[in-house]
Design an enzyme around this catalytic site. Sequence first.
Site, PDB file in Angstrom:
ATOM      1  N   LYS A 185      12.958   1.802  -3.358  1.00 41.75           N
ATOM      2  CA  LYS A 185      13.517   2.548  -2.228  1.00 41.75           C
ATOM      3  C   LYS A 185      14.604   1.710  -1.541  1.00 41.75           C
ATOM      4  O   LYS A 185      14.691   0.502  -1.750  1.00 41.75           O
ATOM      5  CB  LYS A 185      12.405   2.899  -1.236  1.00 41.75           C
ATOM      6  CG  LYS A 185      11.162   3.496  -1.886  1.00 41.75           C
ATOM      7  CD  LYS A 185      11.448   4.727  -2.739  1.00 41.75           C
ATOM      8  CE  LYS A 185      10.178   5.381  -3.242  1.00 41.75           C
ATOM      9  NZ  LYS A 185      10.208   5.811  -4.640  1.00 41.75           N
TER      10      LYS A 185
HETATM   11  C1  LIG Z   1       8.384  11.432  -4.346  1.00 39.65           C
HETATM   12  C2  LIG Z   1       7.445  10.264  -4.251  1.00 39.65           C
HETATM   13  N1  LIG Z   1       6.267  10.401  -3.638  1.00 39.65           N
HETATM   14  C3  LIG Z   1       5.408   9.379  -3.526  1.00 39.65           C
HETATM   15  C4  LIG Z   1       5.688   8.143  -4.053  1.00 39.65           C
HETATM   16  C5  LIG Z   1       4.697   7.045  -3.928  1.00 39.65           C
HETATM   17  O1  LIG Z   1       5.211   5.957  -3.219  1.00 39.65           O
HETATM   18  P1  LIG Z   1       4.456   4.563  -3.186  1.00 39.65           P
HETATM   19  O2  LIG Z   1       4.885   3.803  -4.413  1.00 39.65           O
HETATM   20  O3  LIG Z   1       4.929   3.898  -1.931  1.00 39.65           O
HETATM   21  O4  LIG Z   1       3.002   4.819  -3.170  1.00 39.65           O
HETATM   22  C6  LIG Z   1       6.908   7.943  -4.707  1.00 39.65           C
HETATM   23  C7  LIG Z   1       7.213   6.636  -5.290  1.00 39.65           C
HETATM   24  O5  LIG Z   1       8.011   6.469  -6.158  1.00 39.65           O
HETATM   25  C8  LIG Z   1       7.815   9.032  -4.810  1.00 39.65           C
HETATM   26  O6  LIG Z   1       8.984   8.893  -5.446  1.00 39.65           O
END
Ligand SMILES: Cc1ncc(COP(=O)(O)O)c(C=O)c1O
Length: 382
Positions: A185
């Site tokens: 991110k």
């Molecule tokens: C659309 C979306 N939702 C949820 C997540 C989950 O994020 P995290 O890795 O912080 O758990 C991601 C991670 O890539 C994502 O792209």
Amino acid sequence: MHAPSRRIQIAAPSMGEEEWLALREPIETGWLTQGPKVAAFERAFAKRHRVRHAIAVTSATTGLHLALATLGIGPGDEVIVPAFTWVATANAVLYCGATPVFADVDRATFNIDPADVARRLTKRTRAVIPVHLFGLCADMVGLRAVLTPGVRIVEDAACASGAALGDTPAGGLGDLGVFSFHPRKSVTTGEGGMVTTNDDALAERARVLRNHGASVSEEERHHGPRPYLLPDFDELGFNYRMTDLQGAIGLVQLAKLDRFIDERAASAAYYRRELASVEWLRTPYEPNAGRHAWQAFVTYVDPARAPRPRNEIMELLQARGIATRPGTHAVHMLGYYRDRFGLSPDDYPASRDCDANSMAIPLHNRMTREDYAYVVDALRAL
Ligand SMILES: Cc1ncc(COP(=O)(O)O)c(C=O)c1O
């Protein structure tokens, strides 16, 4: 084969001396988890996203779980999620014992299609999770227009720190919003996430559930008159607390967010201009109003016109040192979901198409002008 003259990663965190220095204070004071740095990060994040509350968590995945648990979603409930998203969006629904119901996406934006959401609503639908995929806000106006009263909205803003729909930042467009600080991110704390809301009662409940369901937070207890007494635990909660080391880094990263997005937007504009002549490659949709956060630059390889299938193109680019990835995956086609829910690829044709033909090309804050030109040249030469 010759070794490529450059190696360009798909994403890379931008961190340096300031993040190093920010770690000093928590290390010296010994307050290492959910303390003053997390509190300051929460305040700054809430201010930047113009929401009343921000609640730091360990990831967007745990944040989505926390958001759904905060809304009381459980067995027997249905939650609508896009079929083209990261698997975590749907997994969070299953963690609550509820049923994820997929809706197809709009090929043009990669985001959830409100018309398909309308077809999937039942009397069991309790919530919908629009995903602001790759930093582009979902069509919240279209979505609200089809939702039946009482259906709650949890924004999956994992990719959307700093994004906005019109004048309203992501995170304040639904009942709750959830952000990610994973290294892919724009701003990162290694792992980490943030839950946002404008609703005081939801915020209070999310804070309690984040900390095992404790009726009194650790900070309140430590600074209160009787730190030696343990609080009561009235409900089943979780440990989704962020560390103060992450909070300290998050504060520094957040201060850079707008610069990061501006740089990314300039790079995205360069790609769009320079790749316009590559007729088989569709560059991302960009809204006239609002703000795209450009977490990723996801193109669409038109299978009818491309010189080769998408995967071969990715392989050729890899050989030239250029990393690419599918935008994300179609969750209904992943083994677990396919087998458990008896889903077939054609159930969600647009998601299937995006799974097969989307292609993220490198875009991040450590790329040079020459790197971008190198990617453009490689794509034009295919
Ligand atoms: C659309 C979306 N939702 C949820 C997540 C989950 O994020 P995290 O890795 O912080 O758990 C991601 C991670 O890539 C994502 O792209």
